[in-house]
Design a protein around this motif. Structure first.
Motif, PDB file in Angstrom:
ATOM      1  N   ILE A 114      48.765  32.709  53.069  1.00  0.00           N
ATOM      2  CA  ILE A 114      47.845  33.848  52.994  1.00  0.00           C
ATOM      3  C   ILE A 114      46.426  33.399  53.355  1.00  0.00           C
ATOM      4  CG2 ILE A 114      46.708  35.420  51.367  1.00  0.00           C
ATOM      5  CD1 ILE A 114      49.420  35.981  50.173  1.00  0.00           C
ATOM      6  N   THR A 115      46.054  32.179  52.961  1.00  0.00           N
ATOM      7  CA  THR A 115      44.756  31.641  53.384  1.00  0.00           C
ATOM      8  C   THR A 115      44.677  31.569  54.900  1.00  0.00           C
ATOM      9  OG1 THR A 115      44.578  30.326  51.349  1.00  0.00           O
ATOM     10  CG2 THR A 115      43.191  29.667  53.213  1.00  0.00           C
ATOM     11  N   LEU A 116      45.729  31.066  55.532  1.00  0.00           N
ATOM     12  CA  LEU A 116      45.774  31.005  56.999  1.00  0.00           C
ATOM     13  C   LEU A 116      45.711  32.402  57.609  1.00  0.00           C
ATOM     14  CD1 LEU A 116      48.413  28.229  57.820  1.00  0.00           C
ATOM     15  CD2 LEU A 116      46.009  28.255  58.463  1.00  0.00           C
ATOM     16  N   PHE A 117      46.418  33.344  57.006  1.00  0.00           N
ATOM     17  CA  PHE A 117      46.447  34.710  57.522  1.00  0.00           C
ATOM     18  C   PHE A 117      45.045  35.332  57.483  1.00  0.00           C
ATOM     19  CE2 PHE A 117      47.111  39.279  57.285  1.00  0.00           C
ATOM     20  CZ  PHE A 117      48.067  39.491  58.268  1.00  0.00           C
ATOM     21  N   VAL A 118      44.367  35.194  56.350  1.00  0.00           N
ATOM     22  CA  VAL A 118      43.028  35.774  56.208  1.00  0.00           C
ATOM     23  C   VAL A 118      42.033  35.064  57.116  1.00  0.00           C
ATOM     24  CG1 VAL A 118      41.144  36.191  54.592  1.00  0.00           C
ATOM     25  CG2 VAL A 118      43.501  36.564  53.849  1.00  0.00           C
ATOM     26  N   LEU A 119      42.134  33.725  57.194  1.00  0.00           N
ATOM     27  CA  LEU A 119      41.225  32.970  58.066  1.00  0.00           C
ATOM     28  C   LEU A 119      41.380  33.371  59.530  1.00  0.00           C
ATOM     29  CD1 LEU A 119      41.410  29.334  56.609  1.00  0.00           C
ATOM     30  CD2 LEU A 119      39.486  30.916  56.480  1.00  0.00           C
ATOM     31  N   SER A 120      42.616  33.716  59.923  1.00  0.00           N
ATOM     32  CA  SER A 120      42.846  34.102  61.320  1.00  0.00           C
ATOM     33  C   SER A 120      42.103  35.381  61.679  1.00  0.00           C
ATOM     34  CB  SER A 120      44.352  34.290  61.578  1.00  0.00           C
ATOM     35  OG  SER A 120      44.847  35.449  60.925  1.00  0.00           O
ATOM     36  N   TYR A 121      41.811  36.229  60.673  1.00  0.00           N
ATOM     37  CA  TYR A 121      41.061  37.460  60.937  1.00  0.00           C
ATOM     38  C   TYR A 121      39.557  37.265  60.769  1.00  0.00           C
ATOM     39  CZ  TYR A 121      45.122  40.462  61.405  1.00  0.00           C
ATOM     40  OH  TYR A 121      46.266  41.049  61.857  1.00  0.00           O
ATOM     41  N   ILE A 122      39.166  36.355  59.880  1.00  0.00           N
ATOM     42  CA  ILE A 122      37.733  36.164  59.621  1.00  0.00           C
ATOM     43  C   ILE A 122      37.097  35.300  60.710  1.00  0.00           C
ATOM     44  CG2 ILE A 122      36.038  35.214  58.007  1.00  0.00           C
ATOM     45  CD1 ILE A 122      38.011  35.869  55.761  1.00  0.00           C
ATOM     46  N   PHE A 123      37.694  34.109  60.939  1.00  0.00           N
ATOM     47  CA  PHE A 123      37.100  33.164  61.894  1.00  0.00           C
ATOM     48  C   PHE A 123      37.840  33.126  63.227  1.00  0.00           C
ATOM     49  CE2 PHE A 123      36.197  31.377  57.635  1.00  0.00           C
ATOM     50  CZ  PHE A 123      34.821  31.500  57.677  1.00  0.00           C
ATOM     51  N   TYR A 124      39.060  33.649  63.244  1.00  0.00           N
ATOM     52  CA  TYR A 124      39.932  33.650  64.419  1.00  0.00           C
ATOM     53  C   TYR A 124      40.340  32.237  64.802  1.00  0.00           C
ATOM     54  CZ  TYR A 124      42.037  35.107  68.799  1.00  0.00           C
ATOM     55  OH  TYR A 124      42.928  35.349  69.815  1.00  0.00           O
ATOM     56  N   LYS A 125      39.365  31.357  65.097  1.00  0.00           N
ATOM     57  CA  LYS A 125      39.663  29.964  65.428  1.00  0.00           C
ATOM     58  C   LYS A 125      39.053  29.058  64.359  1.00  0.00           C
ATOM     59  CE  LYS A 125      39.905  30.558  70.455  1.00  0.00           C
ATOM     60  NZ  LYS A 125      39.415  30.080  71.765  1.00  0.00           N
ATOM     61  N   ILE A 126      39.821  28.010  63.974  1.00  0.00           N
ATOM     62  CA  ILE A 126      39.308  27.044  63.005  1.00  0.00           C
ATOM     63  C   ILE A 126      39.505  25.637  63.551  1.00  0.00           C
ATOM     64  CG2 ILE A 126      39.766  28.554  61.037  1.00  0.00           C
ATOM     65  CD1 ILE A 126      42.164  26.801  60.346  1.00  0.00           C
ATOM     66  N   ASN A 127      38.885  24.667  62.901  1.00  0.00           N
ATOM     67  CA  ASN A 127      38.972  23.276  63.331  1.00  0.00           C
ATOM     68  C   ASN A 127      40.414  22.789  63.333  1.00  0.00           C
ATOM     69  OD1 ASN A 127      38.949  20.198  62.272  1.00  0.00           O
ATOM     70  ND2 ASN A 127      37.234  20.560  63.659  1.00  0.00           N
ATOM     71  N   VAL A 128      40.792  22.020  64.357  1.00  0.00           N
ATOM     72  CA  VAL A 128      42.179  21.562  64.514  1.00  0.00           C
ATOM     73  C   VAL A 128      42.625  20.695  63.339  1.00  0.00           C
ATOM     74  CG1 VAL A 128      43.708  20.118  65.932  1.00  0.00           C
ATOM     75  CG2 VAL A 128      42.156  21.738  67.030  1.00  0.00           C
ATOM     76  N   SER A 129      41.736  19.842  62.828  1.00  0.00           N
ATOM     77  CA  SER A 129      42.107  18.959  61.718  1.00  0.00           C
ATOM     78  C   SER A 129      42.485  19.765  60.479  1.00  0.00           C
ATOM     79  CB  SER A 129      40.953  18.004  61.398  1.00  0.00           C
ATOM     80  OG  SER A 129      40.620  17.233  62.524  1.00  0.00           O
ATOM     81  N   PHE A 130      41.658  20.773  60.141  1.00  0.00           N
ATOM     82  CA  PHE A 130      41.982  21.641  59.004  1.00  0.00           C
ATOM     83  C   PHE A 130      43.276  22.402  59.270  1.00  0.00           C
ATOM     84  CE2 PHE A 130      37.350  21.278  58.220  1.00  0.00           C
ATOM     85  CZ  PHE A 130      37.410  20.827  56.909  1.00  0.00           C
ATOM     86  N   CYS A 131      43.421  22.888  60.493  1.00  0.00           N
ATOM     87  CA  CYS A 131      44.615  23.651  60.853  1.00  0.00           C
ATOM     88  C   CYS A 131      45.867  22.804  60.685  1.00  0.00           C
ATOM     89  CB  CYS A 131      44.492  24.157  62.287  1.00  0.00           C
ATOM     90  SG  CYS A 131      45.900  25.128  62.845  1.00  0.00           S
ATOM     91  N   CYS A 132      45.824  21.523  61.114  1.00  0.00           N
ATOM     92  CA  CYS A 132      46.968  20.612  60.964  1.00  0.00           C
ATOM     93  C   CYS A 132      47.386  20.504  59.503  1.00  0.00           C
ATOM     94  CB  CYS A 132      46.612  19.223  61.495  1.00  0.00           C
ATOM     95  SG  CYS A 132      46.695  19.046  63.277  1.00  0.00           S
ATOM     96  N   PHE A 133      46.392  20.328  58.630  1.00  0.00           N
ATOM     97  CA  PHE A 133      46.686  20.190  57.199  1.00  0.00           C
ATOM     98  C   PHE A 133      47.364  21.453  56.655  1.00  0.00           C
ATOM     99  CE2 PHE A 133      45.272  21.046  52.825  1.00  0.00           C
ATOM    100  CZ  PHE A 133      45.864  19.969  52.175  1.00  0.00           C
ATOM    101  N   PHE A 134      46.771  22.614  56.938  1.00  0.00           N
ATOM    102  CA  PHE A 134      47.334  23.879  56.442  1.00  0.00           C
ATOM    103  C   PHE A 134      48.743  24.114  56.998  1.00  0.00           C
ATOM    104  CE2 PHE A 134      42.778  25.363  55.852  1.00  0.00           C
ATOM    105  CZ  PHE A 134      42.866  25.383  54.479  1.00  0.00           C
ATOM    106  N   ILE A 135      48.917  23.867  58.287  1.00  0.00           N
ATOM    107  CA  ILE A 135      50.217  24.107  58.917  1.00  0.00           C
ATOM    108  C   ILE A 135      51.289  23.224  58.302  1.00  0.00           C
ATOM    109  CG2 ILE A 135      51.511  23.765  61.072  1.00  0.00           C
ATOM    110  CD1 ILE A 135      49.993  26.308  61.188  1.00  0.00           C
ATOM    111  N   LEU A 136      50.994  21.936  58.115  1.00  0.00           N
ATOM    112  CA  LEU A 136      51.997  21.010  57.577  1.00  0.00           C
ATOM    113  C   LEU A 136      52.372  21.370  56.144  1.00  0.00           C
ATOM    114  CD1 LEU A 136      50.748  17.592  59.019  1.00  0.00           C
ATOM    115  CD2 LEU A 136      52.806  18.842  59.663  1.00  0.00           C
ATOM    116  N   VAL A 137      51.377  21.696  55.306  1.00  0.00           N
ATOM    117  CA  VAL A 137      51.687  22.092  53.915  1.00  0.00           C
ATOM    118  C   VAL A 137      52.527  23.367  53.901  1.00  0.00           C
ATOM    119  CG1 VAL A 137      50.708  22.840  51.710  1.00  0.00           C
ATOM    120  CG2 VAL A 137      49.643  20.965  52.975  1.00  0.00           C
ATOM    121  N   ALA A 138      52.169  24.331  54.760  1.00  0.00           N
ATOM    122  CA  ALA A 138      52.933  25.582  54.832  1.00  0.00           C
ATOM    123  C   ALA A 138      54.369  25.324  55.294  1.00  0.00           C
ATOM    124  CB  ALA A 138      52.244  26.568  55.776  1.00  0.00           C
TER     125      ALA A 138
END
Length: 549
Positions: free
Chosen positions: A309-333
């Motif tokens: 849900i954090t990823l979902f909301v961030l995709s609407y607020i910032f659209y693009k985020i830093n790759v390093s943060f994205c890697c962490f969120f994606i792997l945990v998810a």
């Protein structure tokens, strides 16, 4: 464009501040029901940030009102007065003003309370932690001062804007409606200044409705104003709305989608925290492998839901985020999503042993072996997907991890080999889990039918198995959802956003609703302790009623 406009800088600061406030105030509300009392030191951290972000909102809106007044009434000097640098200085001053209101209470608490107080557990509310009479009087005095100042600023700024708009434009009605909406939101936010006195007055009038009064004040003061901000400053602003629609969903669609997922997160977080609290409060569950696996699944699902849900909301607020943060969120998810079907398969095996091999159940399913199984679940789910990170580290340049991307798995782990590997492992997982489930649940069904002497018992066992199967089937959709998404995109090429949203709800959200029903409400032993916990929680709330002091 937006980063060089003081109005939008203040607006996005308001949005981020309200997100923090809503997250922390909701967390405190859930904790008050699930755990009731928490460590005072942790409570202080949560309370101070929540109070500061709550006080920030009316001050930020007053700053926006002044900026709007300068833009309309003194347009020739607007660029000289409202610079980017001064806007950031104003934001810092807003935080300093909010901190100055609450930090003296912390210093008084440190000076007057013994050290053991900070290691004790209390109901986490401002009046129960900052207990000094001076703190209570200072709070009321500072609230009255802030109320008067903000009110005077708003009245002056908005009446000047109203008269200027009436004289300068023919579209007077739209300007008037915008100002009324601004005023409505600001009045809601300014209720924070009168909430303590208003709440105490209502308790005196309705002494038996303490809990209802606290909840109503929480919704009106903490939540309702946060719904108005996106409408007033997002939907009605033509420039912001035009750029927002060019990037992704229409504003209304995006707002409804995010509202749904956030409400789902709040609901499930409350349910899951209550289940976890029930488990840890009763020693009997610690020694039963079934409940250990169940609570592991609840905690795993809570992490998975929060991250996705954090990823979902961030995709609407910032659209693009830093790759390093994205890697962490994606792997945990990915790890937590894969865990759920494997955990359910382990629970199916445990039930199979309990029903089909009852004499050997206590020997095979020990507590130690259960924790070993949980360790293996994490290893089995982490090992195949962590290699995606290693391959990306080996094939991508260092600068790639400082870039910003739309946070999807295929946008971060881009090597074609990884896509083939992912499909291969999805097929392997799907086949193994499916075979385990079919074998164990058919054996359980036949055993239950053979052992049941009453027709109702057999029917209940069959219904439980069908519910298990439905949840497991939905969880196993995570193995085939990428392929299904591609096929649906080919059939409906213009509906990719709707396909992804429906896929997200069905694959990641819906199965998490069934776990509490199947393994919590329908289980007699857990239901008994769950009801006892809710009843004792309600009695404890009665105990903190100020009328009982």
């Amino acid at each position: 464009m937006f980063t060089s406009n003081p109005r939008y800088i203040l607006f996005i600061h308001l949005v981020i501040n309200d997100m923090m406030q809503l997250l922390l105030s909701t967390l405190l509300h859930i904790i008050s029901y699930a755990l009731h009392r928490i460590n005072v030191s942790l409570c202080l951290v949560l309370l101070i940030i929540t109070i500061m972000t709550t006080l920030n909102t009316p001050l930020n809106l007053a700053g926006m009102a002044v900026e709007c007044y300068i833009a309309i009434c003194i347009p020739l000097r607007h660029r000289q007065i409202c610079t980017i640098r001064r806007t950031y200085i104003l934001i810092v001053l807003i935080w300093v003003a909010s901190a100055a209101s609450i930090l003296p209470d912390l210093f008084i608490l440190l000076a007057t309370e013994p050290l053991q107080f900070f290691h004790s557990r209390h109901f986490c509310a401002r009046d129960f932690v900052f207990r000094s009479n001076y703190s209570l009087k200072k709070r009321d005095a500072s609230h009255i001062v802030c109320l008067a100042l903000v009110w005077l600023v708003l009245l002056y700024a908005y009446f000047r804007i109203l008269f200027a708009a009436k004289e300068a434009t023919a579209d007077f009605r739209k300007a008037r409606n915008t100002i009324l909406l601004h005023g409505f939101q600001l009045l809601l936010c300014m209720l924070i200044y009168v909430r303590p006195m208003f709440e105490q007055g209502l308790i005196l009038i309705l002494p038996n409705e303490f809990l209802a009064i606290r909840f109503a004040c929480y919704v009106i003061v903490q939540i309702l104003p946060r719904f108005v901000s996106p409408v007033v400053y997002g939907l009605r602003d033509q420039t912001f709305r035009r750029y927002f629609m060019l990037i992704r969903d229409t504003y209304t669609t995006a707002f409804v989608k995010n509202l749904i997922v956030v409400l789902v997160w709040i609901t499930l977080s409350y349910i899951n925290s209550t289940l976890v609290a029930t488990f840890f409060r009763h020693q009997t569950f610690y020694e039963d492998p079934r409940y250990i696996l169940f609570i592991h699944m609840v905690i795993n699902d809570a992490i998975q839901l929060t991250v996705t849900i954090t990823l979902f909301v961030l995709s609407y607020i910032f659209y693009k985020i830093n790759v390093s943060f994205c890697c962490f969120f994606i792997l945990v998810a990915v790890f937590t999503t894969r865990n759920t079907p494997v955990n359910l398969a382990s629970m199916a095996i445990e039930r199979y042993i309990a029903i089909c091999e009852p004499l050997r159940h206590s020997q095979i399913c020990t507590v130690r072996r259960t924790y070993i199984v949980i360790g293996w679940i994490w290893f089995i789910c982490v090992a195949p997907d962590i290699t995606d990170l290693f391959v990306t580290l080996a094939t991508e340049s260092l600068s790639f991890f400082h870039e910003s991307v739309f946070c999807l798995r295929q946008n971060v782990f881009k090597d074609p080999i990884l896509a083939y590997k992912r499909q291969a492992f999805d097929i392997i997982y799907f086949s193994c889990v499916f075979l385990i489930l079919v074998f164990t649940y058919l054996r359980i069904m036949f055993a239950a039918r053979a052992l049941s002497t009453e027709k109702m018992s057999a029917q209940r066992a069959r219904n439980t198995i069908l519910l298990h199967g439905a949840q497991l089937a939905m969880c196993m959709l995570s193995y085939i959802s990428p392929s299904v998404e591609v096929v649906l995109h080919l059939i409906f090429p213009g509906r990719i956003l709707e396909i992804r949203y429906a896929n997200y709800l069905i694959v990641y959200i819906l199965p998490r609703f069934l776990s509490p029903i199947i393994y919590g409400v329908r289980d007699k032993k857990f239901r008994k302790h769950f009801k006892m916990y809710l009843l004792s929680n309600r009695l404890r709330f009665r105990a903190v009623d100020p009328r009982n002091k």
